[in-house]
Design a protein around this motif. Structure first.
Motif, PDB file in Angstrom:
ATOM      1  N   VAL A  10       4.339  -3.770  -0.537  1.00 44.84           N
ATOM      2  CA  VAL A  10       4.097  -2.526   0.194  1.00 44.84           C
ATOM      3  C   VAL A  10       2.704  -2.507   0.813  1.00 44.84           C
ATOM      4  N   ASP A  11       2.658  -2.222   2.101  1.00 47.43           N
ATOM      5  CA  ASP A  11       1.401  -2.002   2.825  1.00 47.43           C
ATOM      6  C   ASP A  11       0.987  -0.551   2.605  1.00 47.43           C
ATOM      7  N   CYS A  12      -0.088  -0.371   1.836  1.00 49.16           N
ATOM      8  CA  CYS A  12      -0.609   0.975   1.558  1.00 49.16           C
ATOM      9  C   CYS A  12      -1.946   1.190   2.263  1.00 49.16           C
ATOM     10  N   ILE A  13      -2.155   0.477   3.348  1.00 58.15           N
ATOM     11  CA  ILE A  13      -3.466   0.533   3.994  1.00 58.15           C
ATOM     12  C   ILE A  13      -3.802   1.960   4.425  1.00 58.15           C
ATOM     13  N   ALA A  14      -2.798   2.685   4.932  1.00 58.12           N
ATOM     14  CA  ALA A  14      -3.069   4.054   5.388  1.00 58.12           C
ATOM     15  C   ALA A  14      -2.940   5.082   4.273  1.00 58.12           C
ATOM     16  N   SER A  15      -2.243   4.735   3.212  1.00 58.15           N
ATOM     17  CA  SER A  15      -1.850   5.773   2.256  1.00 58.15           C
ATOM     18  C   SER A  15      -2.606   5.749   0.937  1.00 58.15           C
ATOM     19  N   GLY A  30     -12.485  -8.685   4.814  1.00 57.57           N
ATOM     20  CA  GLY A  30     -11.536  -8.696   5.931  1.00 57.57           C
ATOM     21  C   GLY A  30     -10.951  -7.311   6.109  1.00 57.57           C
ATOM     22  N   ASN A  31     -10.215  -7.121   7.177  1.00 57.03           N
ATOM     23  CA  ASN A  31      -9.579  -5.825   7.431  1.00 57.03           C
ATOM     24  C   ASN A  31      -8.129  -5.855   6.939  1.00 57.03           C
ATOM     25  N   GLY A  32      -7.352  -4.886   7.362  1.00 58.11           N
ATOM     26  CA  GLY A  32      -5.970  -4.824   6.904  1.00 58.11           C
ATOM     27  C   GLY A  32      -5.149  -6.038   7.320  1.00 58.11           C
ATOM     28  N   HIS A  33      -5.391  -6.532   8.529  1.00 58.58           N
ATOM     29  CA  HIS A  33      -4.676  -7.728   8.978  1.00 58.58           C
ATOM     30  C   HIS A  33      -4.950  -8.900   8.035  1.00 58.58           C
ATOM     31  N   ALA A  34      -6.172  -8.979   7.557  1.00 55.53           N
ATOM     32  CA  ALA A  34      -6.525 -10.034   6.601  1.00 55.53           C
ATOM     33  C   ALA A  34      -5.740  -9.845   5.303  1.00 55.53           C
ATOM     34  N   GLY A  35      -5.553  -8.599   4.912  1.00 58.86           N
ATOM     35  CA  GLY A  35      -4.779  -8.315   3.701  1.00 58.86           C
ATOM     36  C   GLY A  35      -3.343  -8.797   3.819  1.00 58.86           C
ATOM     37  N   TRP A  36      -2.727  -8.561   4.976  1.00 62.42           N
ATOM     38  CA  TRP A  36      -1.362  -9.086   5.191  1.00 62.42           C
ATOM     39  C   TRP A  36      -1.355 -10.601   5.033  1.00 62.42           C
ATOM     40  N   GLU A  37      -2.335 -11.228   5.662  1.00 55.06           N
ATOM     41  CA  GLU A  37      -2.363 -12.690   5.667  1.00 55.06           C
ATOM     42  C   GLU A  37      -2.598 -13.228   4.249  1.00 55.06           C
ATOM     43  N   THR A  44       7.349  -3.745   3.400  1.00 58.30           N
ATOM     44  CA  THR A  44       7.409  -2.485   4.147  1.00 58.30           C
ATOM     45  C   THR A  44       6.067  -1.772   4.106  1.00 58.30           C
ATOM     46  N   THR A  45       5.944  -0.749   4.935  1.00 58.62           N
ATOM     47  CA  THR A  45       4.756   0.102   4.897  1.00 58.62           C
ATOM     48  C   THR A  45       5.076   1.331   4.046  1.00 58.62           C
ATOM     49  N   HIS A  46       4.112   1.767   3.263  1.00 57.03           N
ATOM     50  CA  HIS A  46       4.282   3.063   2.587  1.00 57.03           C
ATOM     51  C   HIS A  46       4.186   4.148   3.654  1.00 57.03           C
ATOM     52  N   VAL A  47       3.074   4.141   4.384  1.00 59.18           N
ATOM     53  CA  VAL A  47       2.946   4.993   5.561  1.00 59.18           C
ATOM     54  C   VAL A  47       2.728   4.088   6.758  1.00 59.18           C
ATOM     55  N   ASP A  48       3.575   4.229   7.780  1.00 62.60           N
ATOM     56  CA  ASP A  48       3.262   3.533   9.028  1.00 62.60           C
ATOM     57  C   ASP A  48       2.372   4.456   9.853  1.00 62.60           C
ATOM     58  N   THR A  49       1.158   4.030  10.039  1.00 58.13           N
ATOM     59  CA  THR A  49       0.117   4.871  10.632  1.00 58.13           C
ATOM     60  C   THR A  49       0.402   5.215  12.088  1.00 58.13           C
ATOM     61  N   SER A  50       1.222   4.406  12.753  1.00 58.13           N
ATOM     62  CA  SER A  50       1.499   4.688  14.165  1.00 58.13           C
ATOM     63  C   SER A  50       2.479   5.860  14.307  1.00 58.13           C
ATOM     64  N   ARG A  58       4.580   0.528  14.347  1.00 58.27           N
ATOM     65  CA  ARG A  58       3.819  -0.621  14.809  1.00 58.27           C
ATOM     66  C   ARG A  58       3.348  -1.523  13.656  1.00 58.27           C
ATOM     67  N   PHE A  59       3.006  -0.914  12.515  1.00 58.52           N
ATOM     68  CA  PHE A  59       2.367  -1.710  11.474  1.00 58.52           C
ATOM     69  C   PHE A  59       3.363  -2.537  10.669  1.00 58.52           C
ATOM     70  N   GLY A  60       4.578  -2.032  10.500  1.00 63.31           N
ATOM     71  CA  GLY A  60       5.609  -2.854   9.896  1.00 63.31           C
ATOM     72  C   GLY A  60       5.862  -4.089  10.748  1.00 63.31           C
ATOM     73  N   SER A  98     -10.436  -1.093   3.020  1.00 60.70           N
ATOM     74  CA  SER A  98     -11.481  -0.175   2.563  1.00 60.70           C
ATOM     75  C   SER A  98     -11.644   1.084   3.412  1.00 60.70           C
ATOM     76  N   GLN A  99     -11.208   1.034   4.679  1.00 59.31           N
ATOM     77  CA  GLN A  99     -11.693   2.034   5.638  1.00 59.31           C
ATOM     78  C   GLN A  99     -10.797   3.243   5.853  1.00 59.31           C
ATOM     79  N   LYS A 100      -9.835   3.460   4.978  1.00 50.43           N
ATOM     80  CA  LYS A 100      -8.969   4.626   5.189  1.00 50.43           C
ATOM     81  C   LYS A 100      -9.139   5.565   3.993  1.00 50.43           C
ATOM     82  N   GLY A 101      -8.124   5.669   3.126  1.00 48.09           N
ATOM     83  CA  GLY A 101      -8.302   6.562   1.990  1.00 48.09           C
ATOM     84  C   GLY A 101      -9.434   6.155   1.061  1.00 48.09           C
TER      85      GLY A 101
HETATM   86  C1  LIG Z   1      -4.847   0.374   9.642  1.00 48.34           C
HETATM   87  C2  LIG Z   1      -3.579  -0.257   9.191  1.00 48.34           C
HETATM   88  C3  LIG Z   1      -3.366  -1.644   9.282  1.00 48.34           C
HETATM   89  C4  LIG Z   1      -4.312  -2.561   9.943  1.00 48.34           C
HETATM   90  O1  LIG Z   1      -5.568  -2.545   9.364  1.00 48.34           O
HETATM   91  P1  LIG Z   1      -6.794  -3.206  10.148  1.00 48.34           P
HETATM   92  O2  LIG Z   1      -7.930  -2.959   9.234  1.00 48.34           O
HETATM   93  O3  LIG Z   1      -6.904  -2.495  11.445  1.00 48.34           O
HETATM   94  O4  LIG Z   1      -6.498  -4.646  10.328  1.00 48.34           O
HETATM   95  C5  LIG Z   1      -2.194  -2.143   8.772  1.00 48.34           C
HETATM   96  N1  LIG Z   1      -1.262  -1.349   8.206  1.00 48.34           N
HETATM   97  C6  LIG Z   1      -1.429  -0.016   8.128  1.00 48.34           C
HETATM   98  C7  LIG Z   1      -0.357   0.809   7.495  1.00 48.34           C
HETATM   99  C8  LIG Z   1      -2.595   0.563   8.617  1.00 48.34           C
HETATM  100  O5  LIG Z   1      -2.757   1.885   8.537  1.00 48.34           O
END
Ligand SMILES: *Cc1c(COP(=O)(O)O)cnc(C)c1O
Length: 412
Positions: A184-189, A77-84, A153-159, A104-106, A209-212
């Motif tokens: 903590v959402d570390c998806i971007a960081s 799954g993607n990041g949204h799946a991780g939240w869920e 919270t987000t570590h880094v809010d990507t928006s 936006r991501f918070g 998987s698709q960022k750092g």
């Molecule tokens: C990219 C990102 C998401 C969303 O990830 P998707 O793979 O697009 O669902 C959520 N939170 C942060 C901080 C992101 O950078």
């Protein structure tokens, strides 16, 4: 025949976008050839052999990249799946969570939890300010019955490219003597910004998987503390697929995934984790720091005397090391993005969450990623291409940006 003396062959404008293109958006990030090559293979046996052995050996490395020795569950799954996944395992209907948003991501995580039946209190700090720890501490002190089950919270809010000071948040929660889980959402960081899950007292980390992590989109991970495991033991939102219990402690290989493994992603991830390990996390973080400062220096020069141009986050302490959000004035950010992609093979990130796409102001924002498999020539190249675009498009800007950027690289 002699060589033509004309300055160049007779074409009106050569296509300068040929060559390897550079996707400088904050995810998906650049995939290393090593990762791609590791994935280029026949389908493996999913019951025994290479793949199963590789995954067993890889799990400690996956924990290490988040700075934890506790639990990790992986999902297709993607990041949204991780939240869920996090929500499903931690919470029950009607639980109260406090979400600290800096972009936006918070808000996205808050929406996900709310849609699942969790009561969400959103503390929204907008898109340019960091989390106000004093407000968080005061709110937690008010919560005498301990209704707030978790702080998300987000570590880094990507928006917005705002980075939250997680140790300061931990300190605020401790000062309030509040037992809430810190999630903590570390998806971007993750793999870009310094992060220590256990040492910083974090209960849950989400990444994809698709960022750092430099691997194609399609896998996400939830690391969770023993405290989080216990706190979520009675969650009534848990469904069989999202259940982290077997994923984190599988008796059989398929249970890591509740089904077929993401075979090729795993070969790619294995290589990516090896690359991070070879470089060393401290070096990985330091590289991102220098590349980020290179981008900041260029924007400072472009914006000198041109207030339309500038970074979104004023204080460097609160800036992401993985992505930089900036303004250029509408419609120049969109014009520049289109130019750099079409004319030079560099794709910059759109501005996200700074204005509605229907608002003309939307065309004044962009983001430059410096996330993952990125080095000095890629970042300097992207900045030089941006400067060329500003010249070509007559976008007024201050001088000396490339010189300033080069000095940051030279100093290391
Ligand atoms: C990219 C990102 C998401 C969303 O990830 P998707 O793979 O697009 O669902 C959520 N939170 C942060 C901080 C992101 O950078």
């Amino acid at each position: 025949m002699t060589q033509s003396n004309s300055p160049r062959p007779n074409v009106s404008r050569p296509d300068l976008s040929r060559g390897r293109s550079y996707l400088a958006i904050p995810g998906p990030s650049v995939m290393p050839d090593r990762v791609l090559n590791a994935m280029h293979r026949a389908a493996p046996n999913i019951y025994a052999g290479d793949l199963t052995e590789m995954v067993a050996a890889m799990w400690p490395d996956l924990r290490a990249v988040a700075g934890t020795t506790q639990h990790v569950a992986a999902y297709i799954g993607n990041g949204h799946a991780g939240w869920e996944a996090a929500n499903a395992n931690l919470f029950s209907r009607g639980d109260l969570v406090l979400v600290l948003s800096t972009g936006r991501f918070g808000i996205g995580w808050a929406e996900s939890a709310r849609a699942m039946g969790v009561e969400v209190e959103l503390m929204d700090f907008g898109t340019q300010a960091p989390v106000d720890m004093g407000r968080v501490e005061a709110r937690l002190r008010q919560d005498r019955e301990g209704r707030i089950k978790a702080v998300l919270t987000t570590h880094v809010d990507t928006s917005s490219s705002i980075r939250t000071d997680i140790p300061a948040l931990r300190a605020a929660m401790d000062a309030a003597r509040h037992p809430a889980l810190l999630c903590v959402d570390c998806i971007a960081s993750l793999g870009c910004d310094e992060y220590h899950m256990d040492a910083w007292g974090i209960d849950l980390t989400v990444a994809a998987s698709q960022k750092g992590l430099m691997t194609p989109p399609g896998m996400c991970f939830v690391w969770f503390s023993e405290k989080a495991r216990e706190a979520g033991a009675k969650s009534d939102l848990r469904t069989p697929y999202w259940d982290w219990r077997k994923r984190a402690e599988p008796e059989e290989f398929w249970q890591y995934w509740a089904g077929t493994a993401p075979t090729h992603h795993l070969f790619g991830l294995r290589e990516a984790l090896s690359m991070l390990h070879e470089e060393g996390m401290a070096n990985v973080w330091a590289r991102h720091e220098v590349l980020a400062r290179t981008v900041w220096a260029a924007f400072d020069a472009w914006g000198a005397g041109h207030p339309r141009i500038g970074l979104n986050v004023a204080d460097p302490i609160y800036r992401s090391r993985a992505v930089t959000a900036a303004r250029l004035g509408a419609p120049d950010a969109t014009r520049l993005r289109e130019w750099t992609e079409r004319e030079a093979g560099v794709t910059l990130g759109i501005g996200l969450g700074m204005a509605l796409p229907s608002d003309p102001a939307w065309h004044g924002f962009l983001r430059v990623a410096h996330m993952g498999h990125v080095n000095a020539h890629m970042t300097l190249g992207a900045l030089a291409v941006m400067e060329a675009g500003m010249i070509a498009l007559n976008i007024p800007h201050g001088p000396g940006a490339l010189d300033a950027a080069a000095k940051i690289i030279a100093a290391g």
